[in-house]
Design an enzyme around this catalytic site. Structure first.
Site, PDB file in Angstrom:
ATOM      1  N   GLU A  64      34.077  48.085  42.896  1.00  0.00           N
ATOM      2  CA  GLU A  64      33.223  46.902  42.837  1.00  0.00           C
ATOM      3  C   GLU A  64      31.782  47.286  42.480  1.00  0.00           C
ATOM      4  OE1 GLU A  64      34.468  42.919  45.150  1.00  0.00           O
ATOM      5  OE2 GLU A  64      33.293  44.293  46.370  1.00  0.00           O
ATOM      6  N   HIS A 121      54.685  64.091  46.628  1.00  0.00           N
ATOM      7  CA  HIS A 121      56.043  63.776  46.198  1.00  0.00           C
ATOM      8  C   HIS A 121      56.089  62.472  45.417  1.00  0.00           C
ATOM      9  CE1 HIS A 121      57.675  67.021  48.745  1.00  0.00           C
ATOM     10  NE2 HIS A 121      56.567  66.776  49.421  1.00  0.00           N
ATOM     11  N   LYS A 133      37.272  33.164  41.673  1.00  0.00           N
ATOM     12  CA  LYS A 133      36.887  32.406  42.868  1.00  0.00           C
ATOM     13  C   LYS A 133      36.692  30.932  42.506  1.00  0.00           C
ATOM     14  CE  LYS A 133      34.284  35.194  46.169  1.00  0.00           C
ATOM     15  NZ  LYS A 133      32.953  35.485  46.665  1.00  0.00           N
TER      16      LYS A 133
HETATM   17  O1  PA5 Z   1      31.602  44.083  48.899  1.00  0.00           O
HETATM   18  C1  PA5 Z   1      31.488  42.885  48.804  1.00  0.00           C
HETATM   19  O2  PA5 Z   1      30.385  42.328  48.635  1.00  0.00           O
HETATM   20  C2  PA5 Z   1      32.709  41.984  48.887  1.00  0.00           C
HETATM   21  O3  PA5 Z   1      33.879  42.736  48.952  1.00  0.00           O
HETATM   22  C3  PA5 Z   1      32.634  41.077  50.098  1.00  0.00           C
HETATM   23  O4  PA5 Z   1      32.512  41.860  51.253  1.00  0.00           O
HETATM   24  C4  PA5 Z   1      33.853  40.169  50.205  1.00  0.00           C
HETATM   25  O5  PA5 Z   1      33.981  39.405  49.043  1.00  0.00           O
HETATM   26  C5  PA5 Z   1      33.756  39.252  51.414  1.00  0.00           C
HETATM   27  O6  PA5 Z   1      32.605  38.490  51.342  1.00  0.00           O
HETATM   28  P1  PA5 Z   1      32.054  37.725  52.593  1.00  0.00           P
HETATM   29  O7  PA5 Z   1      31.605  38.722  53.588  1.00  0.00           O
HETATM   30  O8  PA5 Z   1      30.957  36.867  52.082  1.00  0.00           O
HETATM   31  O9  PA5 Z   1      33.188  36.916  53.152  1.00  0.00           O
END
Ligand code: PA5
Length: 468
Positions: free
Chosen positions: A293, A322, A435
């Site tokens: 990410e 394995h 989303k």
């Molecule tokens: O790293 C990130 O920003 C994302 O993975 C968020 O943690 C994830 O989308 C969850 O978001 P939120 O904490 O707003 O529910």
């Protein structure tokens, strides 16, 4: 301290597939110095998303977390964490590593009267239903964690569970909820204020995947008895070490540069994380999210379209010897493999010498500890023989102090490589499209137009075809 052993990425060991480390470190020394200096100078600037660098010094939060854990001590049989992505993976990885294996199957005495812990990080109806059958919600403390306060996965779980809790407990259900969210904004913050839940704050300028050492991770960890003071000690010592702007003394900078050059100069853009310990299995999941990410970005900071894509892969030693090692040894030479090796396990387990006159007698009388580390070392050497770059991170033991060092080092490494790529490692614009489509499909107000367009797209393609 944890150690980084990177000799097996050098051209001395793997020939032209490897890097001339001395000259690369030399060449990039000024750039690394500039990056580390800038990160530290920028960290307190609002909007820089670097507040995770200060989490080792947030004594107030640590105090409030410990106070809360003491307050609820003995009151609950279970802790249920609702969260997804960065709001769940860190605590999940650390609790899996630091609690005794099979924690939830141990009886209460063996758990020192501490609660079991469950993470719901998906919206699978079968999984949620099954969990609700097992858990007595009257004796369950629910920690709902979402920075935005509106994530559909987390909030839908919360709606289901809150409803059931209220049925069972009436107004007292509130005592079974602790919400971790933004200090001011978001639906969860609003609900918490209205309904009176105990809350913790996700600090400003800390993104989900960098939030494990904020209340996001510390609350669930403290609730099951993990020593968060030791975690903080581990972060602090690593933070101080990584303040060193000299690449020769900074393991996060070294590992960032190695991965960067392997990608840019050698076309090795896949990063395999392979701990040799089942307790560290979820460390790979956490790392995969952090790397993917943060670094998978369409544009660089100057607006050039680059589709940056160093790609993380999770593996587990010795199990995946394995499954994946055949590919890593003989397949495309496009990966850097990172092992996490544990020097001393909590237990020492002898292999009895019971088949003395068979081909198994080489195992009898040795420890299984020796076997797992022999396999880690053997795999590293075999990969090097095949000219495959590999790195070993050495953990003296699995405990709070060393794991905090490891996590913080990987966070810093991610921030530094982000700068080398000249990208913003702290946003995630690429997750928004799906989303928004989901909101449209679920009929959220304001998404009607997009819903019509989306239905058309679904029906013209395979998804509609298959569903029809
Ligand atoms: O790293 C990130 O920003 C994302 O993975 C968020 O943690 C994830 O989308 C969850 O978001 P939120 O904490 O707003 O529910």
């Amino acid at each position: 301290m944890i150690k980084l052993d990177y000799l097996n990425v050098s051209n001395q060991i793997i020939g032209e597939e490897g890097l001339d480390l001395a000259s690369s470190f030399n060449e990039y020394a000024p750039k690394i110095q500039e990056i580390i200096t800038n990160l530290n100078m920028r960290k307190d600037k609002p909007g820089s998303w670097l507040q995770w660098m200060n989490l080792g010094y947030n004594e107030e939060t640590v105090w409030y977390v410990k106070e809360f854990a003491a307050m609820v001590d003995g009151r609950f049989d279970n802790v249920l964490v609702l969260g997804i992505g960065g709001s769940a993976l860190g605590a999940q990885a650390l609790s899996e590593a630091l609690l005794k294996p099979y924690w939830n199957l141990l009886d209460k005495e063996k758990r020192d009267n501490l609660p079991k812990i469950f993470f719901l990080d998906n919206i699978d109806p079968d999984q949620i239903s099954a969990l609700l059958e097992i858990l007595d919600l009257r004796k369950t403390l629910v920690n709902v964690i979402t920075k935005s306060g509106s994530t559909a996965e987390t909030m839908s779980q919360f709606m289901i569970i809150k409803d059931k809790m209220q049925e069972l407990l009436g107004d007292d259900y509130r005592k079974n909820i602790v919400a971790t969210t933004d200090k001011q904004v978001g639906i969860l913050r609003q609900l918490a204020n209205e309904e009176g839940y105990k809350t913790f704050v996700v600090p400003d300028d800390v993104g989900g995947r960098f939030s494990v050492f904020s209340a996001v991770g510390l609350v669930p960890l403290a609730l099951v008895g993990i020593d968060i003071d030791e975690i903080i000690r581990g972060i602090k010592i690593m933070d101080l070490t990584l303040k060193n702007t000299d690449i020769n003394k900074n393991i996060a900078a070294q590992n960032a540069l190695i991965h960067f050059l392997m990608d840019k100069q050698k076309g090795k853009y896949l990063s395999v994380m392979m701990p040799y310990s089942s307790r560290l299995k979820y460390v790979s999941d956490w790392y995969v999210q952090l790397w993917a990410e943060s670094l998978g970005k369409e544009f660089d900071r100057d607006g050039n379209k680059i589709n940056n894509g160093p790609t993380p892969i999770k593996a587990l030693g010795a199990t995946d010897q394995h499954s994946q090692i055949q590919l890593y040894n003989e397949g495309k030479n496009d990966k850097v493999i990172t092992f996490v090796r544990v020097d001393e396990f909590d237990n020492e387990l002898n292999i009895p010498n019971i088949f003395e006159y068979t081909g198994l007698n080489y195992l009898g009388g040795k420890t299984i500890n020796r076997l797992i580390n022999a396999e880690a070392d053997a795999t590293a050497v075999a990969l090097s023989d095949y000219k495959r770059p590999n790195i070993t991170i050495r953990l003296p033991k699995i405990n709070e102090y060393y794991l905090a060092q490891l996590f913080y080092m990987l966070e810093m490494q991610t921030a530094i490589i982000g700068e080398l790529y000249n990208i913003n490692a702290f946003n995630q614009p690429g997750v928004e499209q799906a989303k928004n489509y989901t909101y449209a499909l679920m009929g959220r107000l304001g998404y009607e137009e997009s819903a019509a367009e989306l239905n058309e797209k679904i029906n013209r393609g395979n998804i509609g075809g298959l569903n029809a």
